[in-house]
Motif scaffolding. Structure first.
Motif, PDB file in Angstrom:
ATOM      1  N   TRP A  30      80.963  16.675  85.578  1.00  0.00           N
ATOM      2  CA  TRP A  30      81.054  15.746  84.515  1.00  0.00           C
ATOM      3  C   TRP A  30      82.641  15.415  84.088  1.00  0.00           C
ATOM      4  CZ3 TRP A  30      77.068  18.175  80.833  1.00  0.00           C
ATOM      5  CH2 TRP A  30      75.927  18.198  81.022  1.00  0.00           C
ATOM      6  N   ALA A  34      84.923  12.119  84.347  1.00  0.00           N
ATOM      7  CA  ALA A  34      85.801  11.689  83.281  1.00  0.00           C
ATOM      8  C   ALA A  34      87.049  11.284  83.834  1.00  0.00           C
ATOM      9  CB  ALA A  34      85.680  12.447  82.189  1.00  0.00           C
ATOM     10  N   PHE A  37      87.882   8.053  85.939  1.00  0.00           N
ATOM     11  CA  PHE A  37      87.889   7.065  85.013  1.00  0.00           C
ATOM     12  C   PHE A  37      89.520   6.715  84.532  1.00  0.00           C
ATOM     13  CE2 PHE A  37      83.247   7.139  84.294  1.00  0.00           C
ATOM     14  CZ  PHE A  37      83.146   5.804  84.438  1.00  0.00           C
ATOM     15  N   GLN A  38      90.269   7.750  84.565  1.00  0.00           N
ATOM     16  CA  GLN A  38      91.796   7.465  84.142  1.00  0.00           C
ATOM     17  C   GLN A  38      92.504   6.904  85.178  1.00  0.00           C
ATOM     18  OE1 GLN A  38      91.704   8.611  80.738  1.00  0.00           O
ATOM     19  NE2 GLN A  38      89.588   9.084  81.301  1.00  0.00           N
ATOM     20  N   PRO A 191      94.970   6.847  77.985  1.00  0.00           N
ATOM     21  CA  PRO A 191      93.540   7.696  78.053  1.00  0.00           C
ATOM     22  C   PRO A 191      92.490   6.709  77.703  1.00  0.00           C
ATOM     23  CG  PRO A 191      95.018   8.601  76.835  1.00  0.00           C
ATOM     24  CD  PRO A 191      95.785   7.705  77.410  1.00  0.00           C
ATOM     25  N   TRP A 192      91.206   6.825  78.362  1.00  0.00           N
ATOM     26  CA  TRP A 192      90.132   6.208  77.590  1.00  0.00           C
ATOM     27  C   TRP A 192      88.834   6.812  78.453  1.00  0.00           C
ATOM     28  CZ3 TRP A 192      86.611   2.433  79.904  1.00  0.00           C
ATOM     29  CH2 TRP A 192      86.847   2.358  81.292  1.00  0.00           C
ATOM     30  N   LEU A 193      87.699   6.381  78.064  1.00  0.00           N
ATOM     31  CA  LEU A 193      86.468   7.165  78.636  1.00  0.00           C
ATOM     32  C   LEU A 193      85.247   6.176  77.932  1.00  0.00           C
ATOM     33  CD1 LEU A 193      85.294   9.212  80.508  1.00  0.00           C
ATOM     34  CD2 LEU A 193      84.645  10.547  78.173  1.00  0.00           C
ATOM     35  N   LEU A 195      82.148   5.915  77.069  1.00  0.00           N
ATOM     36  CA  LEU A 195      81.137   7.014  76.701  1.00  0.00           C
ATOM     37  C   LEU A 195      79.825   6.566  77.137  1.00  0.00           C
ATOM     38  CD1 LEU A 195      82.366   8.280  73.210  1.00  0.00           C
ATOM     39  CD2 LEU A 195      82.295   9.331  75.377  1.00  0.00           C
ATOM     40  N   TRP A 198      79.703   6.779  81.399  1.00  0.00           N
ATOM     41  CA  TRP A 198      80.030   8.087  81.599  1.00  0.00           C
ATOM     42  C   TRP A 198      78.756   9.017  81.298  1.00  0.00           C
ATOM     43  CZ3 TRP A 198      80.205  12.487  78.718  1.00  0.00           C
ATOM     44  CH2 TRP A 198      80.572  13.795  79.446  1.00  0.00           C
ATOM     45  N   ARG A 241      85.020   0.983  91.645  1.00  0.00           N
ATOM     46  CA  ARG A 241      84.640   1.345  90.373  1.00  0.00           C
ATOM     47  C   ARG A 241      83.596   0.566  89.872  1.00  0.00           C
ATOM     48  NH1 ARG A 241      88.709   2.412  85.762  1.00  0.00           N
ATOM     49  NH2 ARG A 241      88.831   4.249  87.156  1.00  0.00           N
ATOM     50  N   THR A 245      79.724   1.340  88.059  1.00  0.00           N
ATOM     51  CA  THR A 245      79.617   1.236  86.840  1.00  0.00           C
ATOM     52  C   THR A 245      78.734  -0.113  86.387  1.00  0.00           C
ATOM     53  OG1 THR A 245      81.378  -0.494  86.796  1.00  0.00           O
ATOM     54  CG2 THR A 245      81.953   1.849  86.084  1.00  0.00           C
TER      55      THR A 245
END
Length: 650
Positions: A30, A34, A37-38, A191-193, A195, A198, A241, A245
């Motif tokens: 996990w 994450a 995604f950066q 930075p982001w995620l 949610l 993910w 990506r 997604t």
């Protein structure tokens, strides 16, 4: 007392150790997702498709823009000619570009636009980005527009295009503007995620881990598998990506459905085994393999970039079966096969028809039904090997070899659903007939055998031909090798099933004027037999053959080995090979053969499982060789499937 305490500590300690190892692998996977995604991501959409020219001068277009566009018309020009210099799409008066979980933004969006007005007039175009609306006058000449789009919640890019309705006398469609290309690039970094996305990917990994635990995988193997899946997902997120997604909600749903299927098969199988002499051992592992097979097939079929050419035909036939009650179908054969109509039996459609009451999405029903039918062949192969005196390890290895069979994945991707479903019906008949043949055909069970074999001949015409040859070869080998009267009874049952299928269904086409069409000039093409055989050999030996030579060799070696396991599997598998070779005789009067690779692959898996199990028993070095062969078969099938999705009709 001390011995009991030691056992108690062992009982408590082992689950804790497994839980810690698997939980640690999940957390690490996990975290890897994450971190992926950066990395900054972008997307280049060649709207209408990217032009490509072959060495012969043929022109095509690779199109991957559809899943991101709403309110756009089909790609143009409709027919590509050597003179074509660009491809494009017309928007409707209201259209939007939506890209999920691309990045935190802002994005530099570059578009190539034209008003498309025949009189050269401009179009009033409004571009919406979040709460902002930008109004421009778009001229008829191509112009590049650049704008900075703000970030949105979840990392989604949403771009709206609004304009007045434009129509021409020879085109009744409501038109907006013409779009040739869209390029989206992340500006800056923070930075982001996302949610939601993910969590869906993490949930899919968790479901796979639960399935692995239920299947009885060792903690080490399960942890290694989770880490490999996490690394693969991170690589896809870094390089492609949006391919993942876009697909995250579907992937989670399919994984959940596969787990539910595993629970049902495991529970029902255990209940049936408790009432029979069949061992409980291996039921949950094979249920896990079946669930994984469904995940592989259905996830690919439901990917937004998957394009099928034939699935609509089968949906149409299924709906005609349900509503007007049509059961006598014909379909036109390809030019290579003679370009004439042929009967198209409805067996697979009849199995799916009751589900029309429950599933409103007929496209989903057809794809899921065909995927499930082929997935259940995994269980049939396990049962065949176990009934044929194979070990539990051999049965599981054979089933694993059918997790990603390239011929059947190709057929599913193209949309040959009746072929896949018809083959599953024939294999179900073989699977259920094996214990009858093994125990001896009697007056008490010949009726059931006759019905099974008849059903196997009503799923698909080409499959019925191969299936009939298999029954004939199987019965003949029983007579010649074992000098058994069972072989004679099997031949009689096969002939009776063929006669019954002819009487109940195929006789309706005798004298049908719809089948009496004049031959089409040049169909089938006049090709020398030597050339046809060369094509056949090159199809087998090519780098992306749907049945690679190594898999053929493994299956053939296992077929030779099967003779040591007793007469049941030891004669069935050779009969399968002989029947496949005989089916190739169609090449004498046609360029296109029956789908022999599809029909042979279950026998390759069954024989391959016997060979891998024999290698496994010879020591550590041979175990590594067996593992390498299994890994090769799985990786080849998965790469073939991904390549098919990415390239077919794109």
């Amino acid at each position: 007392m001390q011995v009991r305490l030691a056992k108690l500590r062992l009982m408590i300690g082992q689950p804790m150790q497994v839980g810690l190892l698997v939980s640690g692998a999940l957390l690490l996977a996990w975290l890897t997702l994450a971190l992926a995604f950066q990395l900054p991501a972008g997307l280049n959409l060649d709207v209408g498709g990217a032009l490509r020219r072959s060495a012969s001068g043929a022109v095509g277009a690779s199109s991957y823009d559809g899943p991101y566009l709403r309110g756009f018309h089909a790609p143009e020009p409709a027919r590509l000619t050597p003179e074509a210099t660009t491809t494009f799409r017309w928007t409707r008066p209201q259209a939007e570009v939506r890209v999920p979980a691309l990045g935190p933004g802002p994005w530099l969006v570059t578009m190539r636009l034209s008003s498309g007005r025949a009189d050269g007039s401009p179009a009033d175009l409004q571009l919406g980005m979040g709460d902002q609306m930008l109004q421009i006058q778009q001229p008829a000449a191509w112009r590049t527009v650049r704008l900075l789009a703000p970030g949105r919640s979840g990392g989604e890019l949403l771009l709206r295009l609004e304009t007045g309705t434009y129509q021409t006398p020879d085109d009744p469609r409501p038109l907006g503007v013409v779009v040739d290309g869209i390029d989206i690039q992340q500006q800056g970094w923070r930075p982001w995620l996302p949610l939601a996305t993910w969590a869906l990917l993490a949930g899919a990994l968790l479901i796979l881990a639960l399935g692995g635990l239920l299947a009885g995988l060792s903690a080490e193997a399960l942890a290694a598998g989770i880490l490999m899946l996490g690394a693969t997902g991170a690589l896809v997120l870094a390089q492609w990506r949006t391919a993942l997604t876009l697909f995250a909600p579907t992937l989670f749903g399919v994984a959940l459905a596969a787990l539910m299927l595993m629970l049902v098969i495991g529970a029902v199988g255990s209940l049936l085994a408790s009432r029979s002499t069949l061992s409980h051992d291996g039921l949950w592992p094979v249920a896990g393999l079946i669930a994984l097979g469904l995940l592989i097939r259905l996830a690919g079929l439901r990917h937004p970039q998957q394009i099928s050419s034939d699935v609509g035909l089968h949906i149409h036939n299924l709906e005609n079966l349900a509503m007007p009650g049509e059961v006598f179908f014909t379909e036109m054969l390809t030019c290579e096969a003679g370009h004439r109509p042929a009967p198209y039996p409805p067996g697979f459609y009849i199995l799916l028809a009751p589900l029309l009451l429950l599933v409103q999405d007929h496209h989903l029903l057809m794809e899921a039904g065909a995927a499930l039918a082929d997935t259940l062949v995994i269980g049939a192969i396990w049962y065949l090997v176990r009934q044929g005196s194979g070990s539990q390890r051999a049965a599981l290895l054979a089933s694993a070899l059918y997790l990603a069979p390239p011929p059947l994945l190709s057929a599913l991707g193209v949309g040959e659903m009746a072929n896949v479903g018809g083959q599953a019906m024939a294999l179900a008949a073989v699977t259920l007939a094996l214990p009858i043949v093994g125990s001896g055909i009697t007056r008490g069970n010949i009726g059931a055998l006759l019905l099974l074999l008849t059903a196997g001949m009503l799923g698909h015409l080409g499959v019925a031909a191969s299936f009939g040859l298999l029954l004939g070869c199987w019965g003949a080998l029983l007579i010649i090798v074992e000098r058994s009267r069972v072989g004679l009874w099997l031949l009689l049952a096969g002939a009776g099933a063929a006669a019954l299928a002819l009487l109940l269904y195929y006789s309706a086409f005798i004298g049908d004027p719809a089948l009496e069409v004049p031959p089409t000039p040049g169909c089938p093409p006049d090709v020398a037999l030597r050339t046809k055989l060369g094509w056949l050999a090159s199809a087998v030996l090519s780098i992306w053959s749907i049945t690679p030579p190594l898999i053929l060799a493994v299956g053939l070696a296992g077929t030779v080995l099967a003779r040591r396991r007793g007469p049941q599997l030891g004669l069935l598998l050779p009969a399968w090979w002989v029947a496949t070779l005989l089916s190739l005789s169609t090449i004498l009067f046609s360029v296109q053969t029956v789908r022999w690779q599809h029909f042979l692959y279950p026998a390759l898996a069954a024989g391959g499982g016997l060979l891998l199990a024999a290698l496994w028993e010879r020591g550590r070095a041979w175990r590594l060789a067996a593992g390498a062969l299994l890994a090769y078969a799985l990786l080849y099938g998965l790469i073939f499937w991904a390549r098919h999705i990415a390239m077919y009709l794109h």
